[in-house]
Scaffold this active site. Sequence first.
Site, PDB file in Angstrom:
ATOM      1  N   ARG A 159     -11.963  51.553  26.492  1.00  0.00           N
ATOM      2  CA  ARG A 159     -11.920  50.998  25.271  1.00  0.00           C
ATOM      3  C   ARG A 159     -12.259  49.416  25.249  1.00  0.00           C
ATOM      4  O   ARG A 159     -12.944  48.868  24.440  1.00  0.00           O
ATOM      5  CB  ARG A 159     -10.694  51.285  24.293  1.00  0.00           C
ATOM      6  CG  ARG A 159     -10.703  52.578  23.907  1.00  0.00           C
ATOM      7  CD  ARG A 159      -9.544  53.149  23.234  1.00  0.00           C
ATOM      8  NE  ARG A 159      -9.824  54.115  22.372  1.00  0.00           N
ATOM      9  CZ  ARG A 159      -8.603  54.675  21.708  1.00  0.00           C
ATOM     10  NH1 ARG A 159      -7.245  54.558  22.128  1.00  0.00           N
ATOM     11  NH2 ARG A 159      -8.675  55.911  21.182  1.00  0.00           N
ATOM     12  N   ASN A 208     -13.724  53.282  18.259  1.00  0.00           N
ATOM     13  CA  ASN A 208     -13.216  52.757  19.550  1.00  0.00           C
ATOM     14  C   ASN A 208     -13.563  53.958  20.758  1.00  0.00           C
ATOM     15  O   ASN A 208     -12.804  53.896  21.770  1.00  0.00           O
ATOM     16  CB  ASN A 208     -11.609  52.703  19.412  1.00  0.00           C
ATOM     17  CG  ASN A 208     -11.098  54.010  19.119  1.00  0.00           C
ATOM     18  OD1 ASN A 208     -11.793  54.950  18.792  1.00  0.00           O
ATOM     19  ND2 ASN A 208      -9.739  53.982  18.955  1.00  0.00           N
ATOM     20  N   GLU A 218      -6.049  70.758  20.639  1.00  0.00           N
ATOM     21  CA  GLU A 218      -7.363  70.163  20.526  1.00  0.00           C
ATOM     22  C   GLU A 218      -8.343  70.715  21.307  1.00  0.00           C
ATOM     23  O   GLU A 218      -9.629  71.015  20.927  1.00  0.00           O
ATOM     24  CB  GLU A 218      -7.434  68.691  20.693  1.00  0.00           C
ATOM     25  CG  GLU A 218      -6.548  67.790  19.648  1.00  0.00           C
ATOM     26  CD  GLU A 218      -6.043  66.436  20.003  1.00  0.00           C
ATOM     27  OE1 GLU A 218      -5.347  65.801  19.261  1.00  0.00           O
ATOM     28  OE2 GLU A 218      -6.623  65.841  21.178  1.00  0.00           O
TER      29      GLU A 218
HETATM   30  N1  UDP Z   1      -7.959  54.462  13.214  1.00  0.00           N
HETATM   31  C1  UDP Z   1      -8.423  53.639  12.376  1.00  0.00           C
HETATM   32  N2  UDP Z   1      -7.788  52.363  11.951  1.00  0.00           N
HETATM   33  C2  UDP Z   1      -6.409  52.294  12.411  1.00  0.00           C
HETATM   34  C3  UDP Z   1      -5.989  53.237  13.279  1.00  0.00           C
HETATM   35  C4  UDP Z   1      -6.725  54.360  13.792  1.00  0.00           C
HETATM   36  O1  UDP Z   1      -9.723  53.754  12.271  1.00  0.00           O
HETATM   37  O2  UDP Z   1      -5.757  51.580  11.952  1.00  0.00           O
HETATM   38  C5  UDP Z   1      -8.808  55.568  13.599  1.00  0.00           C
HETATM   39  C6  UDP Z   1      -9.150  55.280  15.306  1.00  0.00           C
HETATM   40  O3  UDP Z   1     -10.770  55.549  15.322  1.00  0.00           O
HETATM   41  C7  UDP Z   1      -8.314  55.862  16.189  1.00  0.00           C
HETATM   42  C8  UDP Z   1      -7.931  57.361  15.420  1.00  0.00           C
HETATM   43  O4  UDP Z   1      -8.179  56.717  13.886  1.00  0.00           O
HETATM   44  O5  UDP Z   1      -8.752  56.068  17.358  1.00  0.00           O
HETATM   45  C9  UDP Z   1      -6.870  57.975  15.433  1.00  0.00           C
HETATM   46  O6  UDP Z   1      -5.620  57.208  15.261  1.00  0.00           O
HETATM   47  P1  UDP Z   1      -4.473  56.932  16.356  1.00  0.00           P
HETATM   48  O7  UDP Z   1      -3.437  56.231  15.847  1.00  0.00           O
HETATM   49  O8  UDP Z   1      -4.174  58.568  16.858  1.00  0.00           O
HETATM   50  O9  UDP Z   1      -5.135  56.191  17.666  1.00  0.00           O
HETATM   51  P2  UDP Z   1      -5.496  56.945  19.053  1.00  0.00           P
HETATM   52  O10 UDP Z   1      -4.590  57.896  19.507  1.00  0.00           O
HETATM   53  O11 UDP Z   1      -6.931  57.479  18.887  1.00  0.00           O
HETATM   54  O12 UDP Z   1      -5.353  55.687  19.929  1.00  0.00           O
END
Ligand code: UDP
Length: 140
Positions: free
Chosen positions: A104, A114, A128
């Site tokens: 990332r 991301n 998943e």
């Molecule tokens: N996301 C977003 N805004 C936020 C938090 C998350 O758009 O404030 C999106 C981002 O693409 C993220 C996904 O939602 O990867 C899932 O969120 P999660 O908190 O599970 O993050 P991850 O596990 O992908 O790091």
Amino acid sequence: MSGNRTFTMIKPDGVEANNIGNILQMISDAGFTIKAMKLKTLTTEQAKKFYEVHAERPFYMELVEYMTSGPIVAAILEKDNAVADFRTLIGATDPSEAEAGTIRAKYAESKAKNAVHGSDSDENAAIEGAFHFSDEEIVG
Ligand code: UDP
Ligand code: MG
């Protein structure tokens, strides 16, 4: 799926920026083996279901729109300690907080766009992986 597997997606921004090869190289270099892989465009229905746990979050509909905006690469990866090691390899959700050298940090555009998904537990890795792949699509 056993505890040494995780599930990933190269998200639409990663595909759009021609980073499929770069990201797969980093995944291979980190010691992960690909057990299943496909390029596909998620339907709205599929993206909503995949991110169901975030349904109450303010970014949910934006996330669903983004995840259906172009093709993704879905894959099942194998390695000892796959879930935790893959989360280390991808870095924090927000690329501005991601460790240097993580996927990332190198390839994500923003906290929303991301570049990659990584499962957060063995249980979710199994759910998943099964969401995207049938048993015949996973190599032994
Ligand atoms: N996301 C977003 N805004 C936020 C938090 C998350 O758009 O404030 C999106 C981002 O693409 C993220 C996904 O939602 O990867 C899932 O969120 P999660 O908190 O599970 O993050 P991850 O596990 O992908 O790091
Ligand atoms: Mg998550």
